[in-house]
Design an enzyme around this catalytic site. Sequence first.
Site, PDB file in Angstrom:
ATOM      1  N   ALA A   1       0.860  -1.180   0.000  1.00  0.00           N
ATOM      2  CA  ALA A   1       0.000   0.000   0.000  1.00  0.00           C
ATOM      3  C   ALA A   1       0.897   1.230   0.000  1.00  0.00           C
ATOM      4  O   ALA A   1       2.062   1.165   0.393  1.00  0.00           O
ATOM      5  CB  ALA A   1      -0.894  -0.019   1.238  1.00  0.00           C
TER       6      ALA A   1
ATOM      7  N   GLY B   1       0.813  -5.025   0.994  1.00  0.00           N
ATOM      8  CA  GLY B   1      -0.423  -5.123   0.220  1.00  0.00           C
ATOM      9  C   GLY B   1      -0.206  -5.713  -1.159  1.00  0.00           C
ATOM     10  O   GLY B   1      -1.137  -6.266  -1.764  1.00  0.00           O
TER      11      GLY B   1
ATOM     12  N   GLU C   1      -0.263  -9.337  -0.563  1.00  0.00           N
ATOM     13  CA  GLU C   1      -1.676  -9.667  -0.288  1.00  0.00           C
ATOM     14  C   GLU C   1      -2.487  -9.711  -1.586  1.00  0.00           C
ATOM     15  O   GLU C   1      -3.344 -10.571  -1.757  1.00  0.00           O
ATOM     16  CB  GLU C   1      -2.261  -8.639   0.691  1.00  0.00           C
TER      17      GLU C   1
ATOM     18  N   GLU D   1       5.109  -5.279   7.148  1.00  0.00           N
ATOM     19  CA  GLU D   1       4.375  -4.230   7.866  1.00  0.00           C
ATOM     20  C   GLU D   1       4.893  -4.005   9.281  1.00  0.00           C
ATOM     21  O   GLU D   1       4.894  -2.878   9.779  1.00  0.00           O
ATOM     22  CB  GLU D   1       2.879  -4.567   7.922  1.00  0.00           C
TER      23      GLU D   1
HETATM   24  N1  CO8 Z   1       4.505   3.221  -0.751  1.00  0.00           N
HETATM   25  C1  CO8 Z   1       4.871   4.382  -1.344  1.00  0.00           C
HETATM   26  N2  CO8 Z   1       5.991   4.511  -2.074  1.00  0.00           N
HETATM   27  C2  CO8 Z   1       6.797   3.440  -2.217  1.00  0.00           C
HETATM   28  C3  CO8 Z   1       6.495   2.208  -1.613  1.00  0.00           C
HETATM   29  C4  CO8 Z   1       5.272   2.118  -0.858  1.00  0.00           C
HETATM   30  N3  CO8 Z   1       4.866   0.963  -0.285  1.00  0.00           N
HETATM   31  N4  CO8 Z   1       7.477   1.326  -1.899  1.00  0.00           N
HETATM   32  C5  CO8 Z   1       8.368   1.995  -2.661  1.00  0.00           C
HETATM   33  N5  CO8 Z   1       7.957   3.258  -2.853  1.00  0.00           N
HETATM   34  C6  CO8 Z   1       8.638   4.313  -3.622  1.00  0.00           C
HETATM   35  C7  CO8 Z   1       9.816   4.897  -2.861  1.00  0.00           C
HETATM   36  O1  CO8 Z   1       9.373   5.882  -1.946  1.00  0.00           O
HETATM   37  C8  CO8 Z   1      10.660   5.441  -3.986  1.00  0.00           C
HETATM   38  O2  CO8 Z   1      10.100   6.668  -4.407  1.00  0.00           O
HETATM   39  P1  CO8 Z   1      11.071   7.948  -4.697  1.00  0.00           P
HETATM   40  O3  CO8 Z   1      11.939   7.493  -5.835  1.00  0.00           O
HETATM   41  O4  CO8 Z   1      10.112   9.037  -5.068  1.00  0.00           O
HETATM   42  O5  CO8 Z   1      11.839   8.170  -3.453  1.00  0.00           O
HETATM   43  C9  CO8 Z   1      10.442   4.457  -5.099  1.00  0.00           C
HETATM   44  O6  CO8 Z   1       9.232   3.748  -4.771  1.00  0.00           O
HETATM   45  C10 CO8 Z   1      11.555   3.429  -5.225  1.00  0.00           C
HETATM   46  O7  CO8 Z   1      11.726   2.826  -3.956  1.00  0.00           O
HETATM   47  P2  CO8 Z   1      13.154   2.755  -3.198  1.00  0.00           P
HETATM   48  O8  CO8 Z   1      14.003   3.919  -3.558  1.00  0.00           O
HETATM   49  O9  CO8 Z   1      12.875   2.551  -1.748  1.00  0.00           O
HETATM   50  O10 CO8 Z   1      13.766   1.448  -3.860  1.00  0.00           O
HETATM   51  P3  CO8 Z   1      14.772   0.402  -3.190  1.00  0.00           P
HETATM   52  O11 CO8 Z   1      15.202  -0.508  -4.277  1.00  0.00           O
HETATM   53  O12 CO8 Z   1      15.825   1.106  -2.416  1.00  0.00           O
HETATM   54  O13 CO8 Z   1      13.876  -0.424  -2.136  1.00  0.00           O
HETATM   55  C11 CO8 Z   1      11.916  -1.638  -1.377  1.00  0.00           C
HETATM   56  C12 CO8 Z   1      12.815  -1.219  -2.578  1.00  0.00           C
HETATM   57  C13 CO8 Z   1      12.722  -2.603  -0.493  1.00  0.00           C
HETATM   58  C14 CO8 Z   1      10.715  -2.338  -1.942  1.00  0.00           C
HETATM   59  C15 CO8 Z   1      11.529  -0.384  -0.572  1.00  0.00           C
HETATM   60  O14 CO8 Z   1      10.999   0.581  -1.458  1.00  0.00           O
HETATM   61  C16 CO8 Z   1      10.512  -0.636   0.499  1.00  0.00           C
HETATM   62  O15 CO8 Z   1      10.869  -1.156   1.544  1.00  0.00           O
HETATM   63  N6  CO8 Z   1       9.243  -0.267   0.252  1.00  0.00           N
HETATM   64  C17 CO8 Z   1       8.175  -0.393   1.235  1.00  0.00           C
HETATM   65  C18 CO8 Z   1       7.760  -1.846   1.424  1.00  0.00           C
HETATM   66  C19 CO8 Z   1       6.680  -1.925   2.505  1.00  0.00           C
HETATM   67  O16 CO8 Z   1       6.923  -1.658   3.671  1.00  0.00           O
HETATM   68  N7  CO8 Z   1       5.483  -2.334   2.100  1.00  0.00           N
HETATM   69  C20 CO8 Z   1       4.330  -2.481   3.001  1.00  0.00           C
HETATM   70  C21 CO8 Z   1       3.536  -1.217   3.026  1.00  0.00           C
HETATM   71  S1  CO8 Z   1       2.195  -1.269   4.224  1.00  0.00           S
HETATM   72  C22 CO8 Z   1       1.001  -2.201   3.441  1.00  0.00           C
HETATM   73  O17 CO8 Z   1       1.156  -2.620   2.339  1.00  0.00           O
HETATM   74  C23 CO8 Z   1      -0.283  -2.469   4.208  1.00  0.00           C
HETATM   75  C24 CO8 Z   1      -1.358  -3.031   3.299  1.00  0.00           C
HETATM   76  C25 CO8 Z   1      -2.715  -3.100   3.971  1.00  0.00           C
HETATM   77  C26 CO8 Z   1      -3.280  -1.723   4.180  1.00  0.00           C
HETATM   78  C27 CO8 Z   1      -4.668  -1.538   3.659  1.00  0.00           C
HETATM   79  C28 CO8 Z   1      -5.013  -0.050   3.679  1.00  0.00           C
HETATM   80  C29 CO8 Z   1      -6.202   0.339   2.899  1.00  0.00           C
END
Ligand code: CO8
Length: 295
Positions: free
Chosen positions: A91, A134, A137, A157
């Site tokens: 998400a 997500g 999921e 998460e």
């Molecule tokens: N949300 C928003 N932006 C994201 C997300 C995300 N989940 N994941 C990556 N991005 C963005 C980054 O902010 C970045 O943007 P920018 O270039 O503008 O800074 C771009 O994507 C590229 O990402 P990274 O620079 O971080 O790339 P890396 O190769 O260094 O890392 C990762 C890749 C490991 C995937 C890293 O981006 C990461 O850890 N992302 C988050 C993963 C995460 O924690 N996911 C779970 C989120 S919570 C969730 O999903 C709950 C779901 C249920 C909720 C229901 C609600 C309605």
Amino acid sequence: MTEALDPIRHSGTDLVQVECPARRPAAGSHDTGAPLDGVALVTLNRPRALNALSFALLTDLGRVVEALDVDPAVRAIVITGAGRRAFAAGADIGELAEQTPDSLAASEGFRGWDRVAAVETPTIAAVRGYALGGGCELAMTCDMLIAGSDAVFGQPEIKIGIIPGAGGTQRLTRAIGAARAMELLLTGRQIRADEAARLGLVTKVVPAEETLASALDLAAEIAALPAGAARAAKAAVRAAAELPLAGGIVHERMLFRERFGTPDQAEGMRAFVEKRPPRWEGRPAPAGPTEDRPG
Ligand code: CO8
């Protein structure tokens, strides 16, 4: 044939693109092959944010899959992420950071996953790169999961102070068992495609470049079979996750009986007896809920 003028069914939106009928990418080139009859391709399209699932994207995704589900020309749906780096990295954390318990309770955002889960058409996730939170999921919400060798799954998460909220604790536990799910959910550890295959999370692992073609091939194979039977088989397997064994068997028997008297049952059996290939009918109208159906 599909209705050529419905933009949602045939091209989707900026955030969720649709190709219907899908075209199989030709091996080793950027050319596309022949259209795959009965197969729709849905692409999550925020590659610069690793296809993070914003509320707007989830709303579009729900609209798109529901429109495809009632299109009689669509007999299998493949969902994938744009680009090579991610199916979806979860998400949208920027949006989630603004939420409160009340805003989440009132949010339509959660419905994106539920709307994908509710379609009667068989669904296949084609996963390259990250399928986290997500995104994992959503992949688990699909009926089958083709993982590229570069796929990475996880429910991270806990590392941002929350837990999965779109079915992850339930579907991961059902897919790989409680002890293994606990470890992944309580540590947030990411797993690669080969481990995901060993744990039983994915249908199969294929070379990364072949991920989409492989998912589309599977979809085309399913789309060539009688659609009513495919939907019934899906409904029966889904019931296995929701009903006790005795109730599931009653449900299966009801779905089995319903096949009899359909044109596809008559044709399939007649063709077998006459030693010729069957000619399947178009898909019947989606069934409404009945008292015998679970949930
Ligand atoms: N949300 C928003 N932006 C994201 C997300 C995300 N989940 N994941 C990556 N991005 C963005 C980054 O902010 C970045 O943007 P920018 O270039 O503008 O800074 C771009 O994507 C590229 O990402 P990274 O620079 O971080 O790339 P890396 O190769 O260094 O890392 C990762 C890749 C490991 C995937 C890293 O981006 C990461 O850890 N992302 C988050 C993963 C995460 O924690 N996911 C779970 C989120 S919570 C969730 O999903 C709950 C779901 C249920 C909720 C229901 C609600 C309605």
